[in-house]
Write a protein that holds these residues in place. Structure first.
Motif, PDB file in Angstrom:
ATOM      1  N   ARG A 109       0.819  -1.240  -0.044  1.00  0.00           N
ATOM      2  CA  ARG A 109       0.033   0.130  -0.080  1.00  0.00           C
ATOM      3  C   ARG A 109       0.733   1.315   0.044  1.00  0.00           C
ATOM      4  O   ARG A 109       0.381   2.204  -0.723  1.00  0.00           O
ATOM      5  N   GLU A 110       1.983   0.965   0.606  1.00  0.00           N
ATOM      6  CA  GLU A 110       2.880   2.316   0.935  1.00  0.00           C
ATOM      7  C   GLU A 110       3.393   2.682  -0.420  1.00  0.00           C
ATOM      8  O   GLU A 110       3.731   3.984  -0.926  1.00  0.00           O
ATOM      9  N   HIS A 111       3.505   1.651  -1.317  1.00  0.00           N
ATOM     10  CA  HIS A 111       4.066   1.919  -2.679  1.00  0.00           C
ATOM     11  C   HIS A 111       3.223   1.986  -3.744  1.00  0.00           C
ATOM     12  O   HIS A 111       3.377   1.928  -4.957  1.00  0.00           O
ATOM     13  N   GLY A 112       2.094   2.165  -3.387  1.00  0.00           N
ATOM     14  CA  GLY A 112       0.792   2.195  -4.453  1.00  0.00           C
ATOM     15  C   GLY A 112       0.414   1.109  -5.089  1.00  0.00           C
ATOM     16  O   GLY A 112      -0.423   1.074  -6.333  1.00  0.00           O
ATOM     17  N   LEU A 113       0.762  -0.135  -4.389  1.00  0.00           N
ATOM     18  CA  LEU A 113       0.171  -1.314  -5.074  1.00  0.00           C
ATOM     19  C   LEU A 113      -0.976  -1.861  -4.158  1.00  0.00           C
ATOM     20  O   LEU A 113      -0.867  -2.203  -3.086  1.00  0.00           O
ATOM     21  N   THR A 114      -2.080  -2.210  -5.050  1.00  0.00           N
ATOM     22  CA  THR A 114      -3.097  -2.827  -4.260  1.00  0.00           C
ATOM     23  C   THR A 114      -2.957  -4.100  -3.887  1.00  0.00           C
ATOM     24  O   THR A 114      -2.400  -5.027  -4.580  1.00  0.00           O
ATOM     25  N   THR A 115      -3.100  -4.370  -2.607  1.00  0.00           N
ATOM     26  CA  THR A 115      -2.330  -5.414  -2.142  1.00  0.00           C
ATOM     27  C   THR A 115      -3.301  -6.323  -1.059  1.00  0.00           C
ATOM     28  O   THR A 115      -3.871  -5.511  -0.383  1.00  0.00           O
ATOM     29  N   ARG A 116      -3.673  -7.649  -1.198  1.00  0.00           N
ATOM     30  CA  ARG A 116      -4.210  -8.305  -0.168  1.00  0.00           C
ATOM     31  C   ARG A 116      -3.661  -9.644   0.145  1.00  0.00           C
ATOM     32  O   ARG A 116      -2.797  -9.944  -0.767  1.00  0.00           O
ATOM     33  N   ALA A 117      -4.103 -10.435   1.063  1.00  0.00           N
ATOM     34  CA  ALA A 117      -3.189 -11.611   1.584  1.00  0.00           C
ATOM     35  C   ALA A 117      -4.428 -12.711   1.809  1.00  0.00           C
ATOM     36  O   ALA A 117      -5.465 -12.253   2.488  1.00  0.00           O
ATOM     37  N   LEU A 118      -4.021 -13.720   1.681  1.00  0.00           N
ATOM     38  CA  LEU A 118      -4.669 -14.868   2.212  1.00  0.00           C
ATOM     39  C   LEU A 118      -3.956 -16.044   3.024  1.00  0.00           C
ATOM     40  O   LEU A 118      -2.758 -16.074   2.743  1.00  0.00           O
TER      41      LEU A 118
END
Length: 431
Positions: free
Chosen positions: A234-243
């Motif tokens: 998120r800090e680098h502008g990348l939409t990120t999620r985790a399982l």
């Protein structure tokens, strides 16, 4: 001490001592040591000492973020915003039998996504996607940025060696593998995210492993790792999620290089082990959702053959020949059941180490792996077993490796009267 471009007089011993003694590394120290190691002004021995200090002392959130940013800055950062399709990638923190990238990428391709996948080689007891794919005759992961961009536009994916992406991480990654520092949360998080941020996808889904075959020992640590990586993205502008997903037992029925490719082809053909299919589809749905793709059901691409078609196109684009037979170790040993009953749990770490002993992994940076080394798991936990029945078959080209591989399996499995408790494959979702 040597003056450097980061505005401070820094040297490796002082940086090592700071972390060894439990101190916090300054931004200037992190920037300097990453740059100096990338350009051979810090030795492997010095970086190994710093990595062990980090392993033992940990890092603050700010240190991890700066270390990650410094590794991103050590090379170029790709931009694929012009390829004409939504870009999305996935990364697994590493497991045993974790061949999910191989069927997953073509599923997402078939759903309309473009997947720029900077993949890695084996690390410790876990296999590497590149080692697996390179068991396909002719396949190469050493492709140019121009070819990557062309494949994303025309085919929908490219699976490539990180190359100039985060070159600092490439050196550190190889060193971690041979210095007993793989299982460090700060080093795992920064390694994964530096490559993924530099890679240029707009969205990222993380498969964070939990259990004996994972790099981190507890669910709490794996959860913290997932949270750290999502925040870094998120800090680098990348939409990120985790399982968070289960890694107590190996995924599927094969562990190794070529044997995992063969099992992945079964999945793409509409079959394959249930757990591999379930995780492939779950991750594909997350990737499609993160990329804004909702027109196609990922499960349908396995049933109708469209994912298999995309996989064939991807492999052909990178020189691979799926018609050539996959290699299998020239020598085999079989472990049989001492009694009838029900298969108990199978320790994923032990299986991973056994397959590493067979030659599927590395004990030194740059060492060649055996593409045909691996293991077939004939009975998974909860399945009925007859006395004398084959439980595991081990393959290698170097039969002197069998003794150490079999010793890793000692005590790692059981046959009993009752099935072990079942665990959910997908434990939680972190956004």
């Amino acid at each position: 001490m040597t003056p450097n471009t980061f505005g401070a007089h820094l040297d490796a011993p002082s940086v090592i001592r700071t972390k060894r003694d439990g101190g916090t590394l300054s931004d200037a120290a992190i920037d300097w040591v990453i740059d100096a190691y990338t350009h051979d002004r810090v030795t492997d021995g010095q970086m190994a000492a710093l990595l062990m200090a980090i392993f033992l002392r940990g890092m603050s959130g700010h240190e991890i973020a700066r270390w990650t940013a410094a590794m991103v800055a050590s090379g170029e950062r790709f931009d694929f915003s012009d390829v004409g399709r939504p870009t999305v990638d996935k990364h697994s923190t590493g497991g045993v039998g974790d061949k999910i990238t191989i069927p997953l990428v073509p599923v997402v391709m078939a759903c309309g996504g473009a997947v720029p996948q900077a993949a890695g080689r084996g690390l410790g007891h876990t296999g590497g996607t590149l080692d697996k794919l390179e068991s396909i005759a002719g396949f190469t992961a050493e492709i140019t940025k121009t070819q990557i961009r062309q494949q994303l536009r025309e085919t929908g994916a490219a699976i490539f060696a990180a190359g100039e992406l985060a070159p600092a991480d490439r050196k550190i990654y190889a060193l971690r593998d041979v210095t007993g520092t793989t299982e460090s949360l700060p080093l795992i998080a920064s390694s994964v995210m530096s490559k993924k941020i530099a890679e240029g996808a707009a969205a990222l889904v993380l498969d964070t492993k939990v259990g004996s075959g994972a790099f981190l020992a507890t669910e709490a640590e794996s959860r913290e790792l997932a949270r750290t990586m999502v925040d870094l993205g998120r800090e680098h502008g990348l939409t990120t999620r985790a399982l968070l997903t289960d890694m107590e037992v190996p995924l599927g029925r094969t562990v190794g290089n070529a044997v995992e490719v063969a099992e992945s082809l079964d999945v793409l053909a509409g079959g394959g082990p249930d757990d591999v299919v379930e995780l492939t589809v779950a991750l594909a749905r997350e990737m499609c959702d993160a990329a804004g793709l909702d027109a196609v059901d990922p499960a349908q691409t396995l049933r109708d053959g469209s994912a298999m078609d995309r996989f064939r196109a991807l492999i052909a684009a990178q020189g691979g020949d799926l018609e050539a037979p996959l290699p299998i170790g020239a020598h085999s040993e079989t472990v049989t059941a001492p009694r009838g009953g029900t298969m108990g749990d199978i320790d994923a770490m032990a299986v991973g180490l056994a397959v590493w002993r067979l030659g599927a992994g590395r004990s030194a940076p740059g060492e060649r792996v055996q593409f045909g080394a691996g293991m077939r798991i004939h009975r998974r936990p909860g399945e009925p077993v007859a006395a004398g029945e084959a439980l595991f078959t081990l393959y290698t080209d170097t039969p002197e490796r069998f003794a150490s591989a079999l010793s890793e399996l000692d005590g790692a499995w059981s046959v009993g009267d009752q099935a072990p408790p079942t665990r959910p494959l997908i434990i939680d979702r972190i956004t």
